[in-house]
Design a protein around this motif. Sequence first.
Motif, short mmCIF file in Angstrom:
data_model
loop_
_atom_site.label_atom_id
_atom_site.label_comp_id
_atom_site.label_asym_id
_atom_site.label_seq_id
_atom_site.Cartn_x
_atom_site.Cartn_y
_atom_site.Cartn_z
N ILE A 7 -2.66 -0.95 11.46
CA ILE A 7 -2.89 -0.60 10.06
C ILE A 7 -1.62 -0.81 9.26
N LYS A 8 -0.50 -0.34 9.76
CA LYS A 8 0.78 -0.51 9.05
C LYS A 8 1.12 -1.98 8.85
N GLU A 9 0.97 -2.79 9.88
CA GLU A 9 1.28 -4.21 9.77
C GLU A 9 0.33 -4.90 8.80
N PHE A 10 -0.93 -4.55 8.85
CA PHE A 10 -1.91 -5.13 7.92
C PHE A 10 -1.55 -4.76 6.48
N ALA A 11 -1.24 -3.48 6.24
CA ALA A 11 -0.89 -3.01 4.90
C ALA A 11 0.38 -3.69 4.39
N ARG A 12 1.36 -3.89 5.24
CA ARG A 12 2.63 -4.51 4.83
C ARG A 12 2.45 -5.95 4.37
N LYS A 13 1.42 -6.62 4.83
CA LYS A 13 1.18 -8.02 4.46
C LYS A 13 0.47 -8.17 3.12
N GLN A 14 -0.04 -7.06 2.56
CA GLN A 14 -0.80 -7.14 1.32
C GLN A 14 0.11 -6.92 0.11
N LYS A 15 -0.22 -7.57 -0.98
CA LYS A 15 0.54 -7.39 -2.23
C LYS A 15 -0.05 -6.27 -3.08
N LYS A 31 -8.26 2.42 -8.56
CA LYS A 31 -7.25 1.68 -9.31
C LYS A 31 -6.47 0.76 -8.38
N ALA A 32 -6.21 -0.45 -8.83
CA ALA A 32 -5.35 -1.38 -8.09
C ALA A 32 -3.90 -1.01 -8.38
N VAL A 33 -3.07 -1.02 -7.34
CA VAL A 33 -1.65 -0.70 -7.46
C VAL A 33 -0.86 -1.68 -6.60
N PHE A 34 0.45 -1.71 -6.81
CA PHE A 34 1.31 -2.49 -5.93
C PHE A 34 1.20 -1.92 -4.52
N ALA A 35 1.45 -2.74 -3.53
CA ALA A 35 1.45 -2.29 -2.14
C ALA A 35 2.44 -1.13 -1.97
N PRO A 36 2.25 -0.32 -0.96
CA PRO A 36 3.15 0.82 -0.76
C PRO A 36 4.60 0.39 -0.64
N SER A 37 5.49 1.22 -1.20
CA SER A 37 6.93 0.96 -1.12
C SER A 37 7.47 1.33 0.25
N LYS A 38 6.77 2.24 0.91
CA LYS A 38 7.22 2.72 2.22
C LYS A 38 5.99 3.14 3.01
N ILE A 39 6.01 2.84 4.30
CA ILE A 39 4.97 3.30 5.21
C ILE A 39 5.67 3.95 6.39
N GLU A 40 5.28 5.18 6.67
CA GLU A 40 5.91 5.94 7.75
C GLU A 40 4.82 6.73 8.47
N GLY A 41 4.56 6.36 9.71
CA GLY A 41 3.46 7.01 10.44
C GLY A 41 2.16 6.73 9.72
N ASN A 42 1.42 7.78 9.40
CA ASN A 42 0.17 7.60 8.65
C ASN A 42 0.34 7.98 7.17
N CYS A 43 1.60 7.90 6.68
CA CYS A 43 1.89 8.19 5.28
C CYS A 43 2.28 6.91 4.54
N LEU A 66 -7.57 5.04 0.17
CA LEU A 66 -6.67 3.91 0.05
C LEU A 66 -7.37 2.73 0.71
N TYR A 67 -7.33 1.56 0.06
CA TYR A 67 -8.03 0.39 0.59
C TYR A 67 -7.13 -0.83 0.53
N PHE A 68 -7.09 -1.55 1.63
CA PHE A 68 -6.38 -2.82 1.72
C PHE A 68 -7.37 -3.88 2.16
N TYR A 69 -7.20 -5.10 1.66
CA TYR A 69 -8.06 -6.17 2.14
C TYR A 69 -7.31 -7.48 2.18
N ASN A 70 -7.82 -8.37 3.00
CA ASN A 70 -7.30 -9.72 3.08
C ASN A 70 -8.48 -10.67 3.12
N LYS A 71 -8.56 -11.55 2.13
CA LYS A 71 -9.63 -12.54 2.08
C LYS A 71 -9.04 -13.88 2.45
N GLY A 72 -9.30 -14.29 3.65
CA GLY A 72 -8.86 -15.60 4.11
C GLY A 72 -9.91 -16.64 3.78
N ARG A 73 -9.66 -17.84 4.20
CA ARG A 73 -10.60 -18.92 3.92
C ARG A 73 -11.93 -18.71 4.66
#
Length: 138
Positions: A7-15, A31-43, A66-73
């Motif tokens: 989850i952390k790695e997936f979230a870090r790749k999103q803008k 609401k859409a927001v910038f990706a998290p500034s910091k991820i620590e554990g499940n925070c 909180l929702y993250f997504y990646n739409k690839g080809r």
Amino acid sequence: MITQEYIKEFARKQKTAFIGSVDEEGFPNIKAVFAPSKIEGNCFYFSCNTSAMRSQQYLKNPKASLYFYNKGRFKYEGIMLVGMMEVMQDIEIKKELWRKGDTMYYPGGVSDPDYCVLRFTALRGRRYCNLKSENFCL
């Protein structure tokens, strides 16, 4: 099985991330927001205006999503997390998340009373990928 590290790695790749709050009438607000500034554990940490509608909603009702997504080809993947959002005014975390250029949003600098940090603590979630969904707990 989905892991906290995945989850952390997936979230870090999103803008972009999407945060959800609950309004005074009990309706969800997204609401859409910038990706998290910091991820620590499940925070997950975000900079925000204290006066913002979302911050005020979290002060009244900390339930959040909180929702993250990646739409690839050829592949779509989404991860939804549910948990609690805290509005923080702690100067140390504010200093840690402060970035050059933030004075554009918070003219008073890191000690600006309208600058706060949102800390989302994930409790559980749901992942969608390859036409399959799975629930998980953290």
